[in-house]
Design a protein around this motif. Structure first.
Motif, short mmCIF file in Angstrom:
data_model
loop_
_atom_site.label_atom_id
_atom_site.label_comp_id
_atom_site.label_asym_id
_atom_site.label_seq_id
_atom_site.Cartn_x
_atom_site.Cartn_y
_atom_site.Cartn_z
N LEU A 43 11.10 -7.76 7.96
CA LEU A 43 9.70 -7.54 8.29
C LEU A 43 9.53 -6.23 9.05
O LEU A 43 8.65 -5.40 8.72
CB LEU A 43 9.18 -8.71 9.13
N ALA A 44 10.36 -6.02 10.07
CA ALA A 44 10.29 -4.76 10.83
C ALA A 44 10.59 -3.56 9.94
O ALA A 44 9.92 -2.53 10.02
CB ALA A 44 11.29 -4.82 12.00
N SER A 45 11.58 -3.72 9.07
CA SER A 45 11.97 -2.63 8.18
C SER A 45 10.85 -2.24 7.23
O SER A 45 10.55 -1.05 7.06
CB SER A 45 13.22 -3.04 7.40
N LYS A 46 10.22 -3.21 6.63
CA LYS A 46 9.19 -2.93 5.63
C LYS A 46 7.92 -2.36 6.28
O LYS A 46 7.32 -1.42 5.74
CB LYS A 46 8.89 -4.19 4.83
N CYS A 47 7.53 -2.92 7.41
CA CYS A 47 6.35 -2.37 8.09
C CYS A 47 6.61 -0.93 8.53
O CYS A 47 5.74 -0.07 8.40
CB CYS A 47 6.00 -3.24 9.30
N ALA A 48 7.83 -0.68 9.02
CA ALA A 48 8.16 0.67 9.49
C ALA A 48 8.24 1.65 8.32
O ALA A 48 7.83 2.81 8.46
CB ALA A 48 9.49 0.65 10.24
N THR A 49 8.76 1.21 7.19
CA THR A 49 8.80 2.08 6.02
C THR A 49 7.40 2.48 5.60
O THR A 49 7.14 3.65 5.29
CB THR A 49 9.52 1.38 4.85
N GLY A 50 6.47 1.51 5.59
CA GLY A 50 5.09 1.83 5.27
C GLY A 50 4.49 2.80 6.27
O GLY A 50 3.77 3.73 5.90
N LEU A 51 4.81 2.60 7.56
CA LEU A 51 4.32 3.52 8.58
C LEU A 51 4.89 4.92 8.36
O LEU A 51 4.19 5.93 8.52
CB LEU A 51 4.71 3.01 9.97
N GLY A 52 6.18 4.99 7.97
CA GLY A 52 6.79 6.29 7.72
C GLY A 52 6.14 7.03 6.57
O GLY A 52 5.91 8.24 6.64
N ILE A 53 5.82 6.30 5.50
CA ILE A 53 5.14 6.91 4.35
C ILE A 53 3.76 7.42 4.76
O ILE A 53 3.34 8.52 4.38
CB ILE A 53 5.05 5.91 3.19
N PHE A 54 3.05 6.63 5.57
CA PHE A 54 1.74 7.06 6.07
C PHE A 54 1.88 8.31 6.93
O PHE A 54 1.10 9.26 6.81
CB PHE A 54 1.10 5.92 6.86
N ALA A 55 2.89 8.32 7.80
CA ALA A 55 3.11 9.48 8.66
C ALA A 55 3.44 10.73 7.84
O ALA A 55 3.02 11.84 8.19
CB ALA A 55 4.24 9.19 9.65
N ALA A 56 4.18 10.54 6.75
CA ALA A 56 4.51 11.69 5.89
C ALA A 56 3.24 12.30 5.32
O ALA A 56 3.11 13.53 5.23
CB ALA A 56 5.43 11.24 4.76
N GLY A 57 2.28 11.46 4.95
CA GLY A 57 1.00 11.99 4.47
C GLY A 57 0.28 12.79 5.53
O GLY A 57 -0.32 13.83 5.24
N LEU A 58 0.35 12.31 6.79
CA LEU A 58 -0.28 13.06 7.88
C LEU A 58 0.41 14.41 8.09
O LEU A 58 -0.26 15.43 8.37
CB LEU A 58 -0.22 12.25 9.17
N LEU A 59 1.73 14.45 7.95
CA LEU A 59 2.46 15.71 8.11
C LEU A 59 2.08 16.70 7.02
O LEU A 59 1.93 17.90 7.28
CB LEU A 59 3.97 15.45 8.09
#
Length: 472
Positions: A382-398
């Protein structure tokens, strides 16, 4: 199982993670391209469907884990899932890559949910076997090493087959994706079933009776919450979240970095998966000695920053004009070496983190009186998947911060844009690596504490066979 786990058992335990690696590779690398560019769906609808499926996946993992913890059959707690889920998973995987009729949001959403749910039914019980097969501090890391090698190997094998066999010169050919889906389905189902058959003699048998809340769904949710609330579980979930957020950013930006920063050639792109697999093998060899020297938390604290340095170092050297020319042979060779070392240290860190999940089982048992291997493994997922989604979102912001325009040719992108993207990525990666290390150092279970807890639980079991932990 006491003592060293036989290599045969460790191999079959690792084999079950192939399905997860193939799923991750397909969803992360090809699914958006297939449904958007090949089938013609709006990219926003594809992304929305995949996001909803990811949310569902995160919610279903704890339920699958808890169900496997409470399952009682003559085959044990995990084998029923590993025997029943793979064939439907293979069928769902084929249908995901071979949709009938006009593609639609609903069809993609249902297919993605079915695939993710069935992968959870395979992967969560399979991951729970690490703590179930062995209680030994070091052997749990060894089992985790096997799982990482097979998961990465499965994903990278499909990547090589896609680029070299199914889609070598036609990334937009629908027939190639159909073949990709069929091959992946065979591998996924075959490996999970092979894992179950190979482990049958080792883990089959009636599990010990455990106390239950007896309150149906609400009681189950309460037990899940109780398991997740253990301080050691919260620490390891936070560490995994930081590590996987960094990985999510890296994976999402990887093609941008290869294309716009490092100017990878087609040959370099074919070599790259081999370099990554070499780094995983290196991590598998490094994880044991690192843990024996520093313990699991210390291994994370040492290797996560090291991995970050080899990711960030080339970007900083390039920014200060201390790196070879973009796209040159010297630059590519140096980048491959840095990638090998960076990923080796980062995967070593991840192996130690996921091995720490297994050590929470006895700590939770001491508190609750229940063994919750599946539930705690699901919490890590659960932590891994939520964090992966957050990482993808952060990449879009970058990407938005760097102002990289769509369809931009590498030779037409201003240097200031590349520099902004590189430095922003470097800062995020560095901060997350440091956070991962600092959080890991707060993990309250070291070798001595784990072994003392095992002795205490064994003593309690001998004095009162019906007791379940030290809870009131």
């Amino acid at each position: 199982m006491e003592g060293r786990v036989p290599t045969r058992t460790a191999t079959f335990a690792g084999l079950g993670s192939v399905a997860y690696g193939i799923k991750d590779n397909g969803f992360s690398t090809f699914l958006l391209l297939f449904y958007n560019q090949v089938l013609g769906m709006d990219a926003r609808l594809v992304s929305l469907a995949l996001l909803i499926a990811l949310v569902f996946d995160g919610l279903v993992d704890p339920l699958v884990g808890h169900a496997s913890d409470r399952t009682r059959t003559r085959f044990g707690r995990r084998l029923p899932f590993l025997y029943l889920a793979p064939i439907p998973l293979g069928i769902a995987w084929v249908l995901l890559w071979s949709p009938t009729g006009a593609p639609s949001f609903a069809t993609l959403l249902v297919s993605a949910i079915f695939v993710r749910g069935l992968v959870a039914a395979c992967e969560v019980p399979s991951a729970a076997l690490v703590a179930e097969i062995s209680r030994d501090y070091d052997e749990r890391t060894r089992l985790t090493r096997f799982r990482f090698v097979f998961a990465w190997g499965g994903g990278l094998l499909m990547l090589l087959l896609a680029y070299g066999v199914f889609l070598p010169n036609a990334m937009l050919a629908r027939e190639g994706y159909r073949a990709f889906g069929i091959a992946g389905a065979i591998l996924m189902a075959g490996c999970v079933l092979g894992s179950a058959v190979g482990l049958h003699r080792t883990i089959a048998g009636w599990p010990p009776q455990q106390a239950s809340s007896g309150k149906g769904l609400l009681g189950s949710l309460g037990e899940i919450r109780e398991s997740f609330s253990h301080p050691a579980c919260l620490v390891v979930m936070a560490g995994i979240a930081c590590a996987m957020t960094s990985q999510g950013i890296t994976f999402a930006l990887s093609n941008y970095l290869y294309l716009y920063v490092w100017r990878f050639t087609p040959t370099a792109l074919q070599i790259y998966p081999v370099v990554l697999f070499g780094s995983v093998i290196g991590a598998s060899l490094l994880a044991g000695p690192a843990q024996r020297r520093w313990g699991k938390a210390g291994a994370v604290a040492a290797t996560a920053p090291l991995g970050m340095l080899f990711w960030v170092g080339p970007l900083l050297l390039r920014y200060f004009d201390l790196w070879a020319a973009d796209g040159s042979t010297r630059a590519l060779v140096a980048m491959f070496i840095c990638t090998l070392l960076a990923n080796m240290f980062m995967v070593t860190s991840s192996i130690a983190l996921w091995s720490m999940v297994a050590d929470v089982v006895e700590a939770s048992e001491e508190q609750t009186g229940r063994r919750s291997e599946g539930t705690l493994s699901a919490g890590a997922f659960l932590a891994s998947k939520c964090a992966t989604g957050l990482g993808i979102f952060a990449a879009g912001l970058l990407l938005s911060y760097a102002q990289l325009q769509p369809n931009a040719r590498p030779d037409a992108v201003p240097a200031v844009v590349i520099d902004k993207l590189s430095l922003a990525y470097a800062v995020c990666t560095a901060l997350l690596a440091v956070a991962t290390a600092l959080i890991a150092l707060r993990f309250p279970i070291d070798r001595a504490a784990h072994e003392a807890r095992l002795a205490l639980l064994d003593k309690l079991a001998q004095s009162d066979p019906d007791a379940g932990g030290l809870h009131p």
